[in-house]
Design a protein around this motif. Structure first.
Motif, short mmCIF file in Angstrom:
data_model
loop_
_atom_site.label_atom_id
_atom_site.label_comp_id
_atom_site.label_asym_id
_atom_site.label_seq_id
_atom_site.Cartn_x
_atom_site.Cartn_y
_atom_site.Cartn_z
N UNK A 288 1.95 6.69 11.02
CA UNK A 288 1.98 5.10 11.70
C UNK A 288 0.91 4.99 12.65
N UNK B 196 6.31 -1.03 9.65
CA UNK B 196 6.62 -0.73 10.75
C UNK B 196 7.85 -0.21 11.20
N UNK B 197 8.36 -0.04 12.30
CA UNK B 197 9.33 0.87 12.58
C UNK B 197 11.05 -0.44 12.51
N UNK C 39 13.46 1.12 17.06
CA UNK C 39 13.14 1.03 18.07
C UNK C 39 13.02 1.12 19.07
N UNK D 281 0.75 -1.15 -0.09
CA UNK D 281 0.16 0.05 0.30
C UNK D 281 0.73 1.33 0.03
N UNK E 289 4.59 3.37 4.63
CA UNK E 289 4.25 4.24 5.62
C UNK E 289 3.29 2.95 5.88
N UNK E 290 2.79 1.65 5.63
CA UNK E 290 2.29 0.55 6.31
C UNK E 290 3.45 -0.48 7.49
N UNK F 157 4.75 0.25 22.86
CA UNK F 157 5.27 0.90 21.29
C UNK F 157 5.74 -0.12 20.44
N UNK G 202 9.55 5.40 13.53
CA UNK G 202 7.96 4.79 13.81
C UNK G 202 6.85 6.50 13.76
N UNK H 92 0.60 -2.88 8.81
CA UNK H 92 -0.20 -2.38 9.15
C UNK H 92 -0.91 -0.86 8.16
N UNK I 64 -0.37 3.66 14.40
CA UNK I 64 -0.56 2.63 15.72
C UNK I 64 0.46 3.11 16.34
N UNK I 65 1.59 3.51 16.79
CA UNK I 65 2.44 4.06 17.51
C UNK I 65 1.72 5.08 18.91
N UNK J 258 -2.30 1.95 7.08
CA UNK J 258 -1.98 3.33 7.59
C UNK J 258 -2.71 4.55 8.07
N UNK K 94 5.60 -3.16 17.15
CA UNK K 94 6.38 -2.66 15.91
C UNK K 94 6.30 -4.28 15.09
#
Lengths: 338, 338, 338, 338
Positions: free
Chosen positions: D240, C16-17, C22, C10, C13-14, D25, C211, D33, D242-243, D35, D29
């Motif tokens: 993102x 993770x970090x 992290x 997509x 930005x979908x 967080x 992130x 996922x 999720x964070x 956006x 990670x």
């Protein structure tokens, strides 16, 4: 067509005010009056608009066309709005980004069809509206007459309003040359404005024989709620409003406004006829109002521009705009010189 | 004081235009002219300003006072600007938040001293400027005459300009009633404007016997760079600018502008004198221009307001504003009725 | 390419970090620190940027890409500005009109050439700049890599900067995927940024294994003057900036940022190779970074979209974006299912 | 109070994130996922808010407190709006004019009563609303807890909401320290928010043990209509997300958010008690949350500021802010050194 001086086809704003219009300003130039539109001349002018366009309207005055457009659009925009217009729209081409800066909305210019926006273009944008990464197209702005000199019919405007309302968009009409459209279609102004379902219009004065002054007319009174605040905030509240109101009162009296616009239209038609007689000159579009675009051999185009202060558009056509005071004699003289 | 009709002390914008001003508009009402200030009347008016205020200026015209202020302030603001003004400033009290909405700056209103801003107030704000969590105070806006009717002296204005420039701030002067200040101080207008070090001023017409029209005068030409774009964007570019220019040309000719303002000042002084004769009436401030604030017994205050359309301010004083056309006879009549 | 889970094309930005990113946030999660970037982690991150891009820069941090773009553009705009960009620019297509609403400027989108702006387009706009009825084009904004996945060469960027500066325009580079461009060209990041003459860039983190977090880097320090105020005003000043700074410190250390972007680029190339083996699949453009546009038979396109959460663009091509964590195995699995 | 390091009373944003918050967080990670808040973590966090504050709400996330305030206020403003707040409000004192620049509204700061706005102040402004020369006060913004550390009771908030709604104004609550208020009053958070009739609140994370992140909660769902567009336009839509969501999920789980805020409040009370034992030290206001203002002899004040990075306010009081991680031992150590 009455007799005047000089000649300019640069724009109908290079013309003076009609003598009756000037006299009307002179006539109210006595004594103290309420400020900010609270005077009796302003009340009478608002009443005159109601007689012309229907009782259910709200009328505000403005200094100039750009100001009227911005204030009216400012009343239409909502959240993260996009304003659908044509690529040749005055708000897109000649208002220095004021719509964006002063209303916060983005213009969404669409390819024009002889100057016009099509209902399909509105539908297409309406259908794509769920994307939260793009502005929300919730205003449609059209110009009547268009910047190409073409005139929307009543049916065309109805179709635009229907399409817009189907998608929850408000319709603004830039009527800087609304008078020329009414004069061209010979329909009733109420039929060509509120009758088509539009929400708000700017009713032009400056280009139609005024010294200055426009009106903002709301057909959708919901949009007019608390507009007084926006009106002042957008710099359009004249403290001595009597001078704008007097011009409108006079113009609407006995149909002077249509007489003036009609003169301009007739002059344009006559000018077109004369130019067509010259070899190599072609009309870009049929002449419907007081704006012509002609293609001419380079030498002739240069001459025409030099003699009439006309503009050349990006496509190389010469843009000629006649005024309420353009005369047959002026055109005949011009033809001789050409 | 010449003879006129009716009577209003609501504001000097409830007055008409001076007959010579109206005649001047009438006189340019012929033939085609360049639009958007490219006409000869506009050129002449710009020249007249240069004769009056000095060669090094740039002049632009505007429709109304709020418009002129916003456009001028829009030329002064930088990044995250704060505009220092008094709490009674027109931009703070009577422009519906247009300064914030249209320029993006925040007003930083300071307690006024008889309507005036003090250099110490500028210094104090200038000293605290390093805080990146607060707007950057980089514009000072003062009104001459002030909204309380007081008049800054040349020395006071110099001290304000010095303080502002010491901190890198530009100085804007709202001169809606600049004429009244010049008439009061009997100094040269150049001395009281550019001579004090201010960067830009709005030179009022509307309140001083015009039908409409103001001028924006840049003494700091750096600020005027590319101002043409802002001028149009802030809705102040008249397409038929000849009508504004003609009024200024006439007003500046032979000192009509000072004659008009002087009449208003004389009327205010006379009104004050007459009112003071009535028991229980007190001036809130000495009368320096054409605005008076008086405290009167409730019954008298009510009458005064009813008869002259005057305003009551938040402190319960009656605000009376005389105009270029206010006559001794009108005041004498009023006194008889009171 | 390292091993990860699931699969999405997509957008980058979908993803993770990166685990090291992290961990770096975790590592600074102790004790009190100065707020608003006054902490030592932030200082170190600013220093790391100077080591990478040159001593003469000014660095500010931002929360997200749109925020970084708006704040940087806000530093570039002047009076009645137009911002020249391509029609596919993120600021034009995916920022909901924030550029107009928050900076007051108008975007001037130009037809893209494989995602790129051409110097000729800048020249053309620069040449037409005298018209005071149109916005003043004084900012150029380009994206590196472009939204089509193409990458400007150093020479191309230099030509753009030259053209822009020739006309007095500032150059902003949206570098949300700058890392992918550097990884693709294998040149020095300083050469590809400040070395090309651009004035300010947004240096992306979020799409490259962070992130959250971006940096705004000024090469033209004049534009950075008093930017601290704009930075906060445009909502990009993090009070606990250590968490953004720590990510950048880690990413810049030992070239992790290029390793991540390189992985994404390799994955895109491999994905393209695999897809090309399927009959009827065509690349719209050669793959230069981590974005692919492919045309595929309808059934296959539907499947591809369903399995990878990819987007279909307006022309019917499937847009596939790989991430730092996209693995060969994931792609191989996908190919089996297709 | 658990054990931590160092010591700062500058602000609760100089503290780190709570270990559980950081771990949360870390825990999300993994893998790709959706956006822009379309991921499951974000959905769960929105649900957690509904469990806490009621089903009828709409929840959006934001990066920082100023961003959350601006976006929420942007949803409240209408035409020529004035935003009523106290003179010490964060939006008035610490957001660099972003409210004006980004929403176009004017702030109407009122004298605070121990940090609070009074219903009478709203009534007074509501009553004067007919003046079209002044902004229309149609938004009330309060801070809970206030910037002075005081806490509105449920009854006080109800009275404010009633007054506001009586005049058609929307109520925004800046809840950067809402947790501290709930912990102080020991009431239910739903009772202290939507239960009081407010329309929208910003629910703070950053200052209460988060790395970053706030939530915007609409109780008046009408205001939330099409807010998605504003959310992105005001730069608060995290790609993102999720964070941010993971932090809120963890904080709301088992009352961690109240535990953290409670610790800060306890530390403030203990700090006050200790300081009061020193001769010459006085509390400016009773301590209700985690902010103290103390007056101390100059030498002591200097020491206190130097040792704890505290601020001095304009009245010469020392402002001390405790955090979720401020410990008894830290305070005891400080006392020894003082």
């Amino acid at each position: 067509m009455s007799e005047f001086y000089d000649l300019s086809f640069y724009s109908d704003n290079s013309s003076p005010a009609h003598p009756r219009i000037m006299a009307a300003m002179q006539a109210v130039n006595e004594g103290f009056m309420g400020s900010y539109g609270s005077d009796t001349v302003s009340s009478q002018a608002r009443e005159a608009f109601k007689e012309l366009l229907g009782e259910g309207i709200e009328v505000f005055f403005a200094f100039n066309g750009t100001g009227a457009n911005i204030a009216a659009l400012g009343a239409c925009v909502k959240r993260a709005s996009g304003i659908v217009c044509t690529d040749v729209a005055h708000i897109n081409c000649a208002e220095v980004g004021a719509p964006e800066k002063l209303t916060g909305a983005r213009l969404l210019p669409q390819a024009n069809s002889n100057g016009k926006l099509l209902p399909e273009q509105i539908d297409k944008l309406g259908a794509k509206r769920g994307n939260t990464h793009r502005v929300y197209p919730d205003v449609v702005s059209i110009s009547q007459t268009t910047e190409m000199g073409s005139v929307y019919t009543v049916e065309e405007l109805r179709a635009i309003s229907s399409a817009a309302h189907r998608h929850g968009m408000a319709v603004h009409m830039d009527g800087a040359r609304f008078a020329n459209a009414v004069a061209a279609l010979k329909c009733h102004p109420a039929e060509l404005s509120g009758g088509t379902g539009i929400d708000v219009m700017c009713f032009g004065g400056t280009k139609n024989g005024f010294a200055f002054g426009e009106a903002i007319v709301f057909f959708n009174r919901g949009l007019a709620e608390n507009f007084s605040w926006l009106h002042k905030q957008y710099l359009q509240l004249a403290s001595k409003n009597r001078y704008i109101a007097a011009q409108f009162l006079e113009a609407l009296k006995g149909g002077l406004w249509l007489e003036m616009a009609g003169n301009a239209n007739i002059a344009a038609a006559y000018l077109a006829k004369c130019l067509m007689r010259i070899g190599g000159v072609k009309l870009v579009l049929p002449v419907e109002s007081n704006i012509l675009f002609v293609k001419a051999p380079p030498e002739l185009a240069r001459k025409l521009i030099a003699m009439t202060n006309a503009n050349e558009d990006e496509g190389g056509a010469v843009r000629l705009v006649t005024s309420f005071c353009t005369t047959k004699k002026q055109i005949d003289n011009l033809m001789k010189k050409l």
